[in-house]
Design a protein around this motif. Structure first.
Motif, PDB file in Angstrom:
ATOM      1  N   VAL A  79       4.543  37.951  -1.914  1.00  0.00           N
ATOM      2  CA  VAL A  79       4.616  39.273  -2.548  1.00  0.00           C
ATOM      3  C   VAL A  79       5.084  39.179  -3.994  1.00  0.00           C
ATOM      4  O   VAL A  79       5.012  40.154  -4.742  1.00  0.00           O
ATOM      5  CB  VAL A  79       5.534  40.237  -1.764  1.00  0.00           C
ATOM      6  N   LEU A  80       5.573  38.020  -4.393  1.00  0.00           N
ATOM      7  CA  LEU A  80       6.009  37.810  -5.779  1.00  0.00           C
ATOM      8  C   LEU A  80       4.800  37.374  -6.589  1.00  0.00           C
ATOM      9  O   LEU A  80       4.441  36.194  -6.616  1.00  0.00           O
ATOM     10  CB  LEU A  80       7.110  36.749  -5.816  1.00  0.00           C
ATOM     11  N   LYS A  81       4.180  38.323  -7.257  1.00  0.00           N
ATOM     12  CA  LYS A  81       2.869  38.073  -7.852  1.00  0.00           C
ATOM     13  C   LYS A  81       2.859  38.070  -9.384  1.00  0.00           C
ATOM     14  O   LYS A  81       1.874  37.655  -9.990  1.00  0.00           O
ATOM     15  CB  LYS A  81       1.867  39.125  -7.352  1.00  0.00           C
ATOM     16  N   THR A  82       3.914  38.550 -10.029  1.00  0.00           N
ATOM     17  CA  THR A  82       3.900  38.687 -11.486  1.00  0.00           C
ATOM     18  C   THR A  82       5.221  38.187 -12.079  1.00  0.00           C
ATOM     19  O   THR A  82       6.238  38.091 -11.371  1.00  0.00           O
ATOM     20  CB  THR A  82       3.742  40.162 -11.892  1.00  0.00           C
ATOM     21  N   PRO A  83       5.232  37.881 -13.373  1.00  0.00           N
ATOM     22  CA  PRO A  83       6.501  37.540 -14.025  1.00  0.00           C
ATOM     23  C   PRO A  83       7.555  38.631 -13.847  1.00  0.00           C
ATOM     24  O   PRO A  83       8.739  38.326 -13.668  1.00  0.00           O
ATOM     25  CB  PRO A  83       6.098  37.371 -15.495  1.00  0.00           C
TER      26      PRO A  83
ATOM     27  N   HIS B 283       9.667  32.582 -18.855  1.00  0.00           N
ATOM     28  CA  HIS B 283      10.256  33.478 -19.861  1.00  0.00           C
ATOM     29  C   HIS B 283      10.899  34.691 -19.174  1.00  0.00           C
ATOM     30  O   HIS B 283      12.027  35.082 -19.529  1.00  0.00           O
ATOM     31  CB  HIS B 283       9.179  33.936 -20.849  1.00  0.00           C
ATOM     32  N   ALA B 284      10.207  35.266 -18.206  1.00  0.00           N
ATOM     33  CA  ALA B 284      10.734  36.439 -17.505  1.00  0.00           C
ATOM     34  C   ALA B 284      11.994  36.087 -16.722  1.00  0.00           C
ATOM     35  O   ALA B 284      12.980  36.843 -16.725  1.00  0.00           O
ATOM     36  CB  ALA B 284       9.667  37.014 -16.578  1.00  0.00           C
ATOM     37  N   ILE B 285      11.981  34.941 -16.051  1.00  0.00           N
ATOM     38  CA  ILE B 285      13.144  34.507 -15.269  1.00  0.00           C
ATOM     39  C   ILE B 285      14.329  34.260 -16.187  1.00  0.00           C
ATOM     40  O   ILE B 285      15.453  34.706 -15.920  1.00  0.00           O
ATOM     41  CB  ILE B 285      12.795  33.235 -14.466  1.00  0.00           C
ATOM     42  N   ARG B 286      14.065  33.569 -17.277  1.00  0.00           N
ATOM     43  CA  ARG B 286      15.171  33.222 -18.188  1.00  0.00           C
ATOM     44  C   ARG B 286      15.768  34.467 -18.834  1.00  0.00           C
ATOM     45  O   ARG B 286      16.988  34.586 -18.949  1.00  0.00           O
ATOM     46  CB  ARG B 286      14.670  32.244 -19.253  1.00  0.00           C
ATOM     47  N   GLU B 287      14.930  35.404 -19.249  1.00  0.00           N
ATOM     48  CA  GLU B 287      15.445  36.628 -19.865  1.00  0.00           C
ATOM     49  C   GLU B 287      16.296  37.416 -18.871  1.00  0.00           C
ATOM     50  O   GLU B 287      17.350  37.965 -19.230  1.00  0.00           O
ATOM     51  CB  GLU B 287      14.282  37.492 -20.365  1.00  0.00           C
ATOM     52  N   ALA B 288      15.870  37.467 -17.619  1.00  0.00           N
ATOM     53  CA  ALA B 288      16.661  38.147 -16.592  1.00  0.00           C
ATOM     54  C   ALA B 288      17.988  37.435 -16.366  1.00  0.00           C
ATOM     55  O   ALA B 288      19.029  38.082 -16.161  1.00  0.00           O
ATOM     56  CB  ALA B 288      15.871  38.228 -15.290  1.00  0.00           C
ATOM     57  N   ALA B 289      17.965  36.105 -16.418  1.00  0.00           N
ATOM     58  CA  ALA B 289      19.193  35.338 -16.239  1.00  0.00           C
ATOM     59  C   ALA B 289      20.169  35.579 -17.387  1.00  0.00           C
ATOM     60  O   ALA B 289      21.378  35.717 -17.166  1.00  0.00           O
ATOM     61  CB  ALA B 289      18.867  33.850 -16.124  1.00  0.00           C
TER      62      ALA B 289
END
Length: 358
Positions: A93-97, A141-147
């Motif tokens: 279900v994890l389909k997008t950044p 990039h999305a993961i790092r920005e959230a972190a």
């Protein structure tokens, strides 16, 4: 009484004496242990997804996840191989950044609530962009920005370890290693391998590990969870890793244990996971204390916490009750973890400073 004397005392205790020591811990002591600042080195990003988060995302996307959850809403699996298939179904279900950004915040908020101050998470480009370097960069990039955003809010520091999936095969691992090499730096700090230990041999993945090493990444590998002590030896010989994920069956080969001590190999041990998956029947039978007593640098992590109904606080509480570990032992465990972390030295210094006891 210093730490060395305490260790000698524990080693000399019989089970009845140790049981009295466990019972001697009052609730205030146990609560203090649970609330200690913690360093976690072995956490699978998707495997840390709260079930409610995955169910909500599936509903948003009209994805049918029948068979993934029990009636009480928790993850449903029968054994390790079935666990892997449920894990991959939930991950679908994890389909997008953007989905991964939301996941990252959910995972880190849960870790921070358990007093984790530094965490390393296993990420696979196989799930984040299908192994394509360009797509992987967008997910990363999305993961790092959230972190970064969550670190500002909670103080928890996250770093990533790119992980190839053993049962996807050596060719796919090469694509994963290329993704890792292309994004190595101050945030993607390591490379490893996870998945079904019965599939292939560590040497089959040597090319991928060589590629990651040449890119400056530090190396770990899942071994000794299911395939015995020999798989730990093979990971050391063929992949040249400096940490081992799980590694608990090393206790069955004392010459190998001595090698772990001599070469300062750190074990990323996940006691609750090992019990939940029946690697050991209960925590009392788990070898983490025997490994520690022989001088192995052991650490404590949760692996896939909602799957195994655990948290870092739970791990600490259960270890204190089972082995009589006090705050001195947990300080040793966290020092091991901070010094074995793959982060840069400035980050390590900040983590060690936060671990200092008054």
């Amino acid at each position: 009484m210093d730490e060395e004397q305490l260790d000698r005392m524990r080693r000399g205790m019989d089970e009845e004496q140790l049981d009295r020591m466990r019972r001697g811990m009052d609730e205030e002591q146990l609560d203090s242990i649970m609330r200690l600042p913690k360093v976690e080195l072995h956490l699978h990003h998707e495997g840390a997804a709260p079930p409610g988060f995955i169910r909500g995302l599936a509903k948003e996307k009209s994805v049918n996840l029948s068979g993934v959850f029990k009636a009480d809403g928790s993850y449903a699996f029968r054994d390790f191989v079935h666990f892997l298939s449920v894990y991959e179904a939930a991950t679908s279900v994890l389909k997008t950044p953007g989905d991964y950004a939301r996941l990252t915040k959910a995972v880190l908020e849960e870790s921070a609530a358990n007093d984790v101050i530094y965490s390393e998470t296993f990420l696979s480009p196989d799930f984040c962009g299908g192994g394509d370097v360009g797509a992987w960069r967008e997910y990363l990039h999305a993961i790092r920005e959230a972190a970064i955003e969550t670190e500002r809010d909670t103080g928890i520091i996250l770093r990533g370890i790119v992980t190839c999936i053993r049962h996807f095969g050596p060719d796919q691992a090469k694509a994963t290693a290329l993704c890792a090499a292309e994004t190595a730096g101050d945030w993607i700090v390591g490379f490893g391998i996870a998945g079904d230990e019965s599939r292939g041999k560590p040497r089959d993945f040597a090319y991928s590990f060589d590629l990651a090493r040449e890119a400056g990444l530090r190396l770990t590998a899942h071994a000794g969870e299911w395939s015995g002590a020999g798989s730990v030896r093979e990971a050391l010989d063929d992949l040249k890793v400096e940490r081992i994920g799980h590694g608990v069956h090393a206790i069955n080969d004392l010459a190998l244990v001595d090698r772990l001590v001599e070469n300062q190999i750190t074990l990323e041990i996940c006691p609750g996971s090992n019990v939940a998956l029946n690697v050991y029947p209960n925590l009392a039978a788990h070898p983490i204390e025997k490994l520690r007593q022989r001088g192995v640098k052991v650490t404590v992590s949760t692996d896939d916490p909602p799957f195994f109904h655990t948290t870092m606080r739970d791990e600490y509480l259960n270890l204190a009750r089972s082995f009589g570990w006090d705050e001195t032992v947990f300080a040793e465990i966290n020092d091991n973890a901070a010094r074995a972390a793959f982060c840069d030295e400035d980050t390590r210094s900040r983590v060690l400073k936060r671990l200092e006891r008054p």
